[in-house]
Enzyme design. Sequence first.
Site: not given
Length: 711
Positions: A76-77
């Site tokens: 996600e990051d």
Amino acid sequence: MLRQYELVDLVKSYDPDADEDALNRAYVFAMKKHGAQLRASGDPYYSHPVEVAGILTKFKLDSSSVIAGLLHDTVEDTDTSVEEIRGLFGEQVAQLVDGLTKLAMIEQKSVNNKQAENFRKLLLAMSEDVRVLLIKLADRLHNMRTLHFLKPEKRSRIAKETLDIYAPLAERIGMQEVKSELEEIAFREIHKEAYESIRARLNFLREQGSNIVPKIIEQLKKDMADNDIAAEITGREKTPYSIWRKMQQKNASFEQLSDIMAFRICVDDIAACYQALGIVHSKYHMVPRRFKDYISTPKPNGYKSIHTGIIGPENTRIEIQIRTHEMHEVAEKGIAAHWAYKQGQKAVGTNFRWIRELLEILEQAQNPEEFLENTKLEMYNDQVFCFTPKGDLIGLPINSTPVDFAYAVHSGVGDTCVGAKINGEIRPLRTVLQNGDQVEILTSKAQHPSTEWERFVVTGKAKAAIRRYVREHKRDQFITLGQQILERIFKGESLEFSEKGLVNVLPNFEAEGVDDIYAKVGEGLVTGWDVLKAVYPGYKQSKLGKVVKSLKVPGFRKEKKKNTPLKIKGLIPGMAVHFAGCCHPLPGDRIVGIVTTGKGVAVHTIDCKLLEKYADEPERWLDISWGEDAEAELHVGRLKVMLNNEPGALAELSNLIARSNGNIANLNITNRTVSYFELIVDVEVKDLKHLTDIIAALKASKMISYVSRSS
Ligand code: MN
């Protein structure tokens, strides 16, 4: 923050076979990937996944889960892909991280309060592997523990979400401790003042009572020992959040609450539970209405215990819970403890395999209901949850389509839906929706519910709405059509047509109003002739009328034929002539006359099948042809039509015929299915070309799937 070797040691303490190498690589991978990213606390970002992994070791989860915990934010990051993780750490870890990434994406869609319950269900349904959920909870727990570093607005939103969604989720899967911690932190955030005042009050009571809890425990121990009951006794203050909840539920003030302190007596078996209860009740005053026996009647989630309120030792109101050791384990640790007991294991949770076993139980519907009640993921396998463009969550049965979704939003939306965008792409209305889909319904005021939809919608709401619409609108069409048919028949017989006349015969047709009669005629349930004969009981039908009736062709217009001689050449003067009911000859058709006994000459088309009958009697054949002005009078042509069973179709049929200057003389529904009507339509036309033109016009309509001339 946990050091790399500390984390590995923790996992190895309960799982000596853990994949040490993979754990080490995952630790370093997370550290590198998150690089210089910082948390709001100022710590390096990777401290977060490391702490999450640490929490997972408290749950004693397998190394795949701990590794997934370390990697849970990388996709996600950072620039990491699931493929990369699959390559480095294998399929299991990749699937866990993928599940967590998907949950995080769904989480970002705004979800309001009322939707909390649906959202919880969505999370459960999305987490095909219960470990995804456990990692998610560990993630949330660490975020809550570090909540105070965030800005106030963000803090209260996250705290609220935790109370609404994650604490109940933790409870559902039997993680009492996690649930309590989440609740306490969230409560402190959202109701800071209430939290502070309850805590101050608890502190005050604690000082006043000067260690009253140990004193009461001592006394209760003595009471049990005096009666030869082996018991383990514990006591505690309730947490601020649970006190606050009680105050809310019972609308009571702090002072009115009796159970600031709760004591627990654990004994060996059920018989001992009731003995202990007897001792407590005979020695101390019981507080009315505080007694509950959840052993004889367990709570729906399987909770078993005896609760009672007494004026106990030190003259203090206390709550006492009495249960067996096994009941206690189950109450505290949920389904995992239950499973451990079933396996005859002494130490609960020392074996991470319970996760896999939990999954197994959850997957089998027949397992003990009481423990599954609030915990099984399967529960939501028959539902999908989708979002509106505004982020509202709509729960639907599995296999639902955009039409179901539209009706769930609002029946007005359902009635007018013409298309749907699913996750931004235009998709057919029959598309089956998946969990987490964002659905935008496209509407048009010109649209009406279609019977087509009935074949793929699954919700009762959509089905009912479509049926209601179709029923109402079909009836309208039948009424109009029935009225037209009746007017034509009456006019054809030169009889007065009035609604007043129909009112008198309502009972004959079990009709409550004139419209009912029209509808029945329009639908073909009653013929126009039946109605005519009811209104004029003595009416004697014309000869031709009778023929027509016997052929079930009511509404045949005939007075012209009675009064004007047929424009046909080649007839024997003085001989009666009529059109055969079988083939409906039209000017333009090649025709032939057959001399019949008693009825004169019958006119057939040259290709009429009935002519075979007369093949051996050439003397009866008459070579005839149409007169010059034969098309000056109207003739009846017969059509076979297959009409889509949808609103507006009948109206379309009659409009198209009218626009082509044809008249519907009669209409019979010969077959009816979910998707189409089969009709025989008699149309008054000038000649064959006229009929052919009408056929072409009908064929062009989308609502008409088949047209042909019929005999
Ligand atoms: Mn995280």
